[in-house]
Scaffold this motif. Sequence first.
Motif, mmCIF file in Angstrom:
data_model
loop_
_atom_site.group_PDB
_atom_site.id
_atom_site.type_symbol
_atom_site.label_atom_id
_atom_site.label_comp_id
_atom_site.label_asym_id
_atom_site.label_seq_id
_atom_site.Cartn_x
_atom_site.Cartn_y
_atom_site.Cartn_z
ATOM 1 N N LEU A 38 -34.123 12.574 6.411
ATOM 2 C CA LEU A 38 -34.622 12.521 5.042
ATOM 3 C C LEU A 38 -36.008 13.158 4.962
ATOM 4 C CD1 LEU A 38 -33.606 8.834 4.273
ATOM 5 C CD2 LEU A 38 -32.348 10.918 3.710
ATOM 6 N N ARG A 39 -36.402 13.507 3.755
ATOM 7 C CA ARG A 39 -37.717 14.142 3.568
ATOM 8 C C ARG A 39 -38.866 13.247 4.017
ATOM 9 N NH1 ARG A 39 -37.263 15.901 -2.523
ATOM 10 N NH2 ARG A 39 -35.030 15.841 -2.380
ATOM 11 N N ASP A 40 -38.692 11.934 3.865
ATOM 12 C CA ASP A 40 -39.776 11.014 4.219
ATOM 13 C C ASP A 40 -39.830 10.719 5.721
ATOM 14 O OD1 ASP A 40 -37.629 9.347 4.649
ATOM 15 O OD2 ASP A 40 -38.222 7.826 3.194
ATOM 16 N N GLY A 41 -38.978 11.382 6.506
ATOM 17 C CA GLY A 41 -38.980 11.193 7.952
ATOM 18 C C GLY A 41 -37.935 10.201 8.435
ATOM 19 N N GLY A 42 -37.328 9.450 7.525
ATOM 20 C CA GLY A 42 -36.283 8.504 7.901
ATOM 21 C C GLY A 42 -34.961 9.210 8.133
ATOM 22 N N GLN A 43 -33.925 8.428 8.337
ATOM 23 C CA GLN A 43 -32.605 9.008 8.538
ATOM 24 C C GLN A 43 -31.534 8.095 7.966
ATOM 25 O OE1 GLN A 43 -31.942 9.655 12.693
ATOM 26 N NE2 GLN A 43 -31.599 7.514 13.153
ATOM 27 N N VAL A 44 -30.369 8.684 7.709
ATOM 28 C CA VAL A 44 -29.194 7.960 7.231
ATOM 29 C C VAL A 44 -28.057 8.259 8.189
ATOM 30 C CG1 VAL A 44 -27.526 7.713 5.357
ATOM 31 C CG2 VAL A 44 -29.903 8.174 4.815
ATOM 32 N N CYS A 45 -27.360 7.214 8.635
ATOM 33 C CA CYS A 45 -26.193 7.371 9.502
ATOM 34 C C CYS A 45 -24.966 6.882 8.750
ATOM 35 C CB CYS A 45 -26.352 6.548 10.776
ATOM 36 S SG CYS A 45 -27.706 7.066 11.822
ATOM 37 N N SER A 55 -9.826 1.301 5.464
ATOM 38 C CA SER A 55 -11.088 1.814 5.998
ATOM 39 C C SER A 55 -12.033 2.198 4.863
ATOM 40 C CB SER A 55 -10.841 3.010 6.920
ATOM 41 O OG SER A 55 -10.192 4.048 6.228
ATOM 42 N N ILE A 56 -13.305 2.380 5.215
ATOM 43 C CA ILE A 56 -14.365 2.689 4.251
ATOM 44 C C ILE A 56 -15.523 3.331 5.006
ATOM 45 C CG2 ILE A 56 -15.590 0.481 4.460
ATOM 46 C CD1 ILE A 56 -15.802 0.494 1.350
ATOM 47 N N VAL A 57 -16.453 3.913 4.288
ATOM 48 C CA VAL A 57 -17.669 4.472 4.890
ATOM 49 C C VAL A 57 -18.738 3.386 4.970
ATOM 50 C CG1 VAL A 57 -19.560 6.125 4.561
ATOM 51 C CG2 VAL A 57 -17.206 6.834 4.150
ATOM 52 N N LEU A 58 -19.353 3.263 6.130
ATOM 53 C CA LEU A 58 -20.512 2.395 6.351
ATOM 54 C C LEU A 58 -21.729 3.296 6.385
ATOM 55 C CD1 LEU A 58 -22.074 -0.189 7.315
ATOM 56 C CD2 LEU A 58 -21.403 0.470 9.646
ATOM 57 N N THR A 59 -22.741 2.988 5.574
ATOM 58 C CA THR A 59 -23.971 3.773 5.529
ATOM 59 C C THR A 59 -25.132 2.891 5.970
ATOM 60 O OG1 THR A 59 -23.117 5.060 3.676
ATOM 61 C CG2 THR A 59 -25.480 5.162 4.055
ATOM 62 N N LEU A 60 -25.905 3.374 6.941
ATOM 63 C CA LEU A 60 -27.058 2.633 7.441
ATOM 64 C C LEU A 60 -28.301 3.512 7.370
ATOM 65 C CD1 LEU A 60 -25.474 0.982 10.605
ATOM 66 C CD2 LEU A 60 -25.893 -0.081 8.385
ATOM 67 N N TRP A 61 -29.379 2.956 6.820
ATOM 68 C CA TRP A 61 -30.645 3.675 6.726
ATOM 69 C C TRP A 61 -31.537 3.272 7.878
ATOM 70 C CZ3 TRP A 61 -27.786 2.575 2.509
ATOM 71 C CH2 TRP A 61 -27.626 3.587 1.566
ATOM 72 N N GLY A 62 -32.405 4.185 8.285
ATOM 73 C CA GLY A 62 -33.320 3.912 9.384
ATOM 74 C C GLY A 62 -32.649 4.127 10.723
ATOM 75 N N ASP A 63 -33.215 3.501 11.735
ATOM 76 C CA ASP A 63 -32.706 3.732 13.091
ATOM 77 C C ASP A 63 -31.653 2.722 13.525
ATOM 78 O OD1 ASP A 63 -34.357 1.574 13.272
ATOM 79 O OD2 ASP A 63 -35.621 2.376 14.877
ATOM 80 N N SER A 64 -31.184 1.877 12.620
ATOM 81 C CA SER A 64 -30.206 0.853 13.001
ATOM 82 C C SER A 64 -28.855 1.440 13.403
ATOM 83 C CB SER A 64 -30.017 -0.166 11.881
ATOM 84 O OG SER A 64 -29.591 0.471 10.699
ATOM 85 N N GLY A 65 -28.577 2.688 13.024
ATOM 86 C CA GLY A 65 -27.306 3.295 13.369
ATOM 87 C C GLY A 65 -27.316 4.091 14.662
#
Length: 135
Positions: A38-45, A55-65
């Motif tokens: 992400l622009r702010d330096g974070g990430q999305v997994c 089934s479904i998509v799991l989205t995690l923000w930050g480094d938890s993924g």
Amino acid sequence: MYLNKPSNRLVLISEFKPSMRGFDCEFIVLNCAIPTKLRDGGQVCKFKVSDKSGSIVLTLWGDSGEFIKPGDILRLEGAEAKLFKNTIFVTTSRYGKIKRIGENNMIFNELPFFSEVLWLTEEEHQMRQNENQPL
């Protein structure tokens, strides 16, 4: 939809509804996407996850993924089902927890893939019904 008091009942993926909050669920990770910076330096997994209902998509923000891999069985406590661009996905709430509880030994069904289902707003649903009525 808020689930006010904690319950030991696990919610199946097929029961997820947009804006549902505070529920617990368990599933197996089928595959992992490359984390998006992400622009702010974070990430999305993003992960494709499944239980016995679909089934479904799991989205995690930050480094938890970063430490999740295919075959992991995860338990989300305080999960949220959200809708983005008419696509439903599951994530953890601000105070939610994600735990790895096992590996490679869960019965699951990949289909239906609920993140591919088109979710309509109430207004869109009404418009489609009105279009299909005879004059």
